[in-house]
Enzyme design. Structure first.
Site, mmCIF file in Angstrom:
data_model
loop_
_atom_site.group_PDB
_atom_site.id
_atom_site.type_symbol
_atom_site.label_atom_id
_atom_site.label_comp_id
_atom_site.label_asym_id
_atom_site.label_seq_id
_atom_site.Cartn_x
_atom_site.Cartn_y
_atom_site.Cartn_z
ATOM 1 N N GLY A 77 0.800 -1.213 0.000
ATOM 2 C CA GLY A 77 0.000 0.000 0.000
ATOM 3 C C GLY A 77 0.832 1.262 0.000
ATOM 4 O O GLY A 77 2.064 1.244 -0.023
ATOM 5 N N GLY A 116 0.589 -8.479 10.593
ATOM 6 C CA GLY A 116 1.938 -8.744 11.074
ATOM 7 C C GLY A 116 2.687 -7.464 11.380
ATOM 8 O O GLY A 116 2.086 -6.420 11.660
ATOM 9 N N GLY A 118 4.399 -5.209 9.580
ATOM 10 C CA GLY A 118 4.098 -4.021 8.788
ATOM 11 C C GLY A 118 2.743 -3.435 9.121
ATOM 12 O O GLY A 118 2.593 -2.215 9.281
ATOM 13 N N ILE A 140 2.413 -16.285 9.558
ATOM 14 C CA ILE A 140 2.763 -17.701 9.634
ATOM 15 C C ILE A 140 4.203 -17.883 10.085
ATOM 16 O O ILE A 140 4.567 -18.958 10.569
ATOM 17 C CB ILE A 140 2.532 -18.434 8.296
ATOM 18 C CG1 ILE A 140 3.490 -17.944 7.212
ATOM 19 C CG2 ILE A 140 1.079 -18.311 7.844
ATOM 20 C CD1 ILE A 140 3.491 -18.809 5.962
ATOM 21 N N ASP A 141 5.030 -16.843 9.946
ATOM 22 C CA ASP A 141 6.439 -16.961 10.347
ATOM 23 C C ASP A 141 6.621 -17.013 11.859
ATOM 24 O O ASP A 141 7.694 -17.386 12.334
ATOM 25 C CB ASP A 141 7.248 -15.785 9.793
ATOM 26 C CG ASP A 141 7.451 -15.865 8.292
ATOM 27 O OD1 ASP A 141 7.280 -16.964 7.728
ATOM 28 O OD2 ASP A 141 7.770 -14.833 7.680
ATOM 29 N N MET A 183 8.655 -21.267 4.163
ATOM 30 C CA MET A 183 8.817 -19.837 4.408
ATOM 31 C C MET A 183 9.550 -19.590 5.719
ATOM 32 O O MET A 183 9.598 -20.443 6.597
ATOM 33 C CB MET A 183 7.455 -19.151 4.408
ATOM 34 C CG MET A 183 6.840 -19.024 3.022
ATOM 35 S SD MET A 183 5.291 -18.090 3.031
ATOM 36 C CE MET A 183 4.973 -17.993 1.256
ATOM 37 N N GLY A 184 10.085 -18.390 5.842
ATOM 38 C CA GLY A 184 10.857 -18.006 7.015
ATOM 39 C C GLY A 184 12.029 -17.151 6.587
ATOM 40 O O GLY A 184 13.108 -17.675 6.323
ATOM 41 N N GLU A 236 13.526 -20.449 3.883
ATOM 42 C CA GLU A 236 13.994 -19.722 2.710
ATOM 43 C C GLU A 236 15.135 -18.766 3.039
ATOM 44 O O GLU A 236 15.912 -18.389 2.157
ATOM 45 C CB GLU A 236 12.838 -18.957 2.071
ATOM 46 C CG GLU A 236 12.195 -17.932 2.987
ATOM 47 C CD GLU A 236 10.897 -17.379 2.417
ATOM 48 O OE1 GLU A 236 10.617 -17.616 1.221
ATOM 49 O OE2 GLU A 236 10.157 -16.723 3.175
ATOM 50 N N ARG A 289 0.266 -20.487 3.203
ATOM 51 C CA ARG A 289 -0.544 -19.341 3.615
ATOM 52 C C ARG A 289 -2.019 -19.516 3.289
ATOM 53 O O ARG A 289 -2.868 -18.844 3.868
ATOM 54 C CB ARG A 289 -0.029 -18.073 2.937
ATOM 55 C CG ARG A 289 1.222 -17.553 3.581
ATOM 56 C CD ARG A 289 1.900 -16.454 2.799
ATOM 57 N NE ARG A 289 1.010 -15.451 2.229
ATOM 58 C CZ ARG A 289 1.465 -14.346 1.649
ATOM 59 N NH1 ARG A 289 2.767 -14.117 1.603
ATOM 60 N NH2 ARG A 289 0.634 -13.482 1.122
#
Length: 375
Positions: A77, A116, A118, A140-141, A183-184, A236, A289
């Protein structure tokens, strides 16, 4: 006389459980005689002309097990600008002020912000601009400080464990090394939890630099012992000693932006080259996700949503709902932003994994009896 009204917005990347939190907020608000207004397209919906929709309690039951977010979301955004190289600038205060004025015109008792790091940074900025907010931690992290667990994490781990279960059978059948990339970016919570629960033999996380020799040693040692397959799970953001992050190219993201990704295929190539054992890689990506939340996340999301409404009722604004031990409680929203909660390298999770023989790719190679390149 009009009923009091609260707002709810979902920001950042999607995660299992967003709709479940929305459902809990709407139902708990209705029990208090309040209406709920949904903000569409993430925080972008607060930039005039605002985009909103009323949320009726009669429509909420179907959201318990529905993935994604019925409100839409945005992680690119106008609140946060980006440099041409993908770096992140500070939040644009002029945009925040415009959104704050729009939010005040909606005459909300409070705005429940689900997201999260942000999104919670934007929520904090709105709070500082005079908007009454309550945050709900989502990623999810699982890397947000201030809370023991974020919602969406357990569902993502369940997807990764299911993938490892399936990869194990094909790895054993074909006598292969199978590498699962999860992910991570900077925290290896998914990889560590999934590795322990899914029977991985090597777990690679950003918090612990690995060596190619150590990984190869595990593969060769298992082969000599008669175990002709190896499961490797890698976040990752995992990096080799002296190496850099592996980045994806041509991802179709923001112009000039570089994204983490590709460590799994890189590991497969290196392991096959160094050991002579056939290796394959799979990247889970957005499968982690999407989809419905699991049972654990459904109850956590419900408790988070209810606690957010209670915080509004109690005047506990400028807060974030957190899980601390067995308790759900509001904490200052600043406790949920500004730093990354990483896997403790000497913590109980890593120690338990090592105790059952899981390698993190950092073990010193002291045995000369079986050289690393032995095939």
């Amino acid at each position: 006389m009009a009923r009091p009204r609260i707002g709810v917005v979902t920001g950042g990347g999607d995660a299992p459980g967003l709709n479940t939190v929305i459902r809990a907020v709407v139902k708990a608000a209705d029990q208090r005689g309040w209406d709920t207004l949904g903000i569409l397209r993430g925080f972008e919906g607060l930039i005039p002309p605002v985009a909103t929709r009323p949320l009726a309690v009669a429509d909420m039951d179907a959201l318990l097990f529905r993935g994604g977010t019925v409100l839409g979301t945005s992680s690119r955004g106008r609140f946060v600008d980006r440099t041409p190289t993908g770096g992140r600038k500070r939040i644009d205060q002029q945009v925040v002020e415009r959104a704050a004025r729009a939010a005040k015109r909606l005459e909300l008792e409070a705005l429940v912000c689900i997201g999260g790091d942000g999104s919670l940074r934007i929520a904090r900025a709105l709070s500082q601009a005079g908007v009454p907010v309550v945050g709900v931690p989502k990623t999810i992290d699982n890397d947000l400080p201030g809370t023991d667990t974020t919602f969406g994490f357990q569902s993502a781990v369940a997807v990764a464990v299911d993938a490892l279960d399936r990869l194990a059978s094909t790895a054993e059948s074909h006598q292969r090394v199978m590498v699962l990339e999860v992910m991570g970016h900077h925290a290896g919570w998914i990889a560590a939890h999934a590795g322990v629960a899914g029977g991985a033999h090597v777990v690679l996380i950003p918090e612990i630099r690995f060596s190619w020799d150590a990984i190869s040693h595990v593969v060769n040692r298992r082969w000599r012992a008669g175990s002709r397959f190896t499961l490797i799970v890698a976040a990752e953001g995992a990096r080799a000693v002296g190496g850099r992050y592996v980045m994806r190219s041509g991802s179709g993201g923001h112009p000039g932006e570089r994204r983490l990704g590709g460590i799994g295929p890189r590991i497969a190539v290196e392991v096959e080259s160094r050991t002579g054992r056939e290796a394959r890689a799979m990247t889970l990506g957005h499968l982690q996700r999407g989809g419905p939340p699991n049972a654990w996340d459904r109850q956590l999301c419900t408790r988070y949503g209810v606690a957010a409404v209670e915080a509004v009722a109690n005047g506990q604004l400028g807060t974030m709902i957190a899980l601390r031990g067995a308790a759900i409680l509001p904490v200052p929203i600043s406790a949920g932003v500004g730093r990354i909660r990483t896997v403790p390298v000497d913590g109980e999770l890593v120690r338990s994994a090592r105790a059952i023989g899981i390698s993190f790719g950092d073990e010193p190679l002291v045995s000369a009896e079986h050289p690393i390149t032995d095939r």
